[in-house]
Enzyme design. Structure first.
Site, PDB file in Angstrom:
ATOM      1  N   HIS A 103       0.763  -1.423  -0.159  1.00 36.17           N
ATOM      2  CA  HIS A 103      -0.041  -0.089  -0.081  1.00 36.17           C
ATOM      3  C   HIS A 103       0.846   1.401  -0.029  1.00 36.17           C
ATOM      4  CE1 HIS A 103      -2.847   2.969   1.114  1.00 36.17           C
ATOM      5  NE2 HIS A 103      -3.876   2.032   0.773  1.00 36.17           N
ATOM      6  N   GLU A 165      -4.161   2.561  -7.277  1.00 34.64           N
ATOM      7  CA  GLU A 165      -4.873   3.481  -6.184  1.00 34.64           C
ATOM      8  C   GLU A 165      -4.031   4.762  -6.480  1.00 34.64           C
ATOM      9  OE1 GLU A 165      -6.791   1.946  -2.724  1.00 34.64           O
ATOM     10  OE2 GLU A 165      -4.646   2.001  -2.435  1.00 34.64           O
TER      11      GLU A 165
END
Ligand code: PGA
Length: 238
Positions: A103, A165
């Site tokens: 992430h 993302e």
């Protein structure tokens, strides 16, 4: 009807009591078949909640209808042993079939480089955990793929779920446009990836605009997944 993954990334939030309340609410909601039949919901809580939520999933009859699964938010690049503070894939596997890996918050705050992420992917593979590998653009997917190729044999991008993302959209309330997200998902799929998710300020009002695009197979939801009412609507409207 395409399969959709709806992934809740709770990040570093929720006490046990809050998590229990969330589970009770989401599982007690009535869902029509058409609202959930093609959807797999993956909850990624912090590690200390995994056992509690796992018990909920085993005990609740509602789980038969709603396909709820558990995922990690991270895992160790090392195996079991003398690595204080780490959670290795072998132990995470007791609870999770999936784990978010790489992430952008980990790249930024915990110095995760492609090399570190690569080691985590190897551990996931070794213990049959499907990675939900985050990438802020298609280029990051290509560079991961290049590392895998050099080290040959074990890892395949085709076996991973990629979450596209873009950095500007995470936690900002300003999501990417569905058109741009779809174009990025298309480019990522051109690398051989089967499932691409979109993440970044997904909410009940915009979920549908992403899940109805051609190349996006679901969403990774941060902030809006913390509120059970919002998350129920995200599930239903996806
Ligand atoms: P957000 O976070 O939905 O709060 O933008 C998404 C993520 O970081 O995975």
């Amino acid at each position: 009807m395409k399969k959709l993954f709806i992934v809740a990334n709770w990040k570093a939030n929720k006490t046990q009591a809050e998590a229990a309340e969330w589970m009770e609410r989401v599982q007690s909601e009535q869902y029509s078949v058409s609202e959930i039949e093609n959807k797999e919901i993956i909850i990624c809580p912090s590690f200390q909640l995994l056992s509690l939520i796992s018990d909920f999933l085993m005990e609740s009859p509602a789980n038969e209808k709603l396909l709820l699964r558990l995922g990690g938010q991270n895992l160790s690049g090392f195996g079991t042993g003398a690595y204080t503070g780490e959670v290795p894939a072998e132990l995470l596997k007791e609870f999770c079939a999936y784990s978010i890996i790489g992430h952008s918050e980990r790249r930024e705050n915990f110095n995760e480089t492609d090399e570190v992420i690569y080691r985590k992917l190897l551990q996931a593979k070794q213990h049959n955990i499907t990675p939900i590998l985050c990438a802020s653009n298609p280029e990051q997917v290509r560079s991961m793929k290049a590392i895998m190729k050099n080290d040959s044999d074990k890892l395949k991008i085709e076996e991973m779920i990629i979450a596209y993302e873009p950095l500007f959209a995470i936690g900002s309330g300003k999501s990417d446009t569905p058109e741009n997200a779809n174009e990025n998902a298309k480019q990522i799929k051109a690398e051989g990836v089967q499932y691409v998710l979109y993440g970044g300020s997904v909410n009940p009002d915009n979920i549908h605009t992403f899940t109805t695009t051609e190349f996006i197979d679901g969403v990774l939801v941060g902030g809006a997944s913390l509120d059970p009412e919002k998350f129920i609507q995200i599930i239903k409207r996806a």
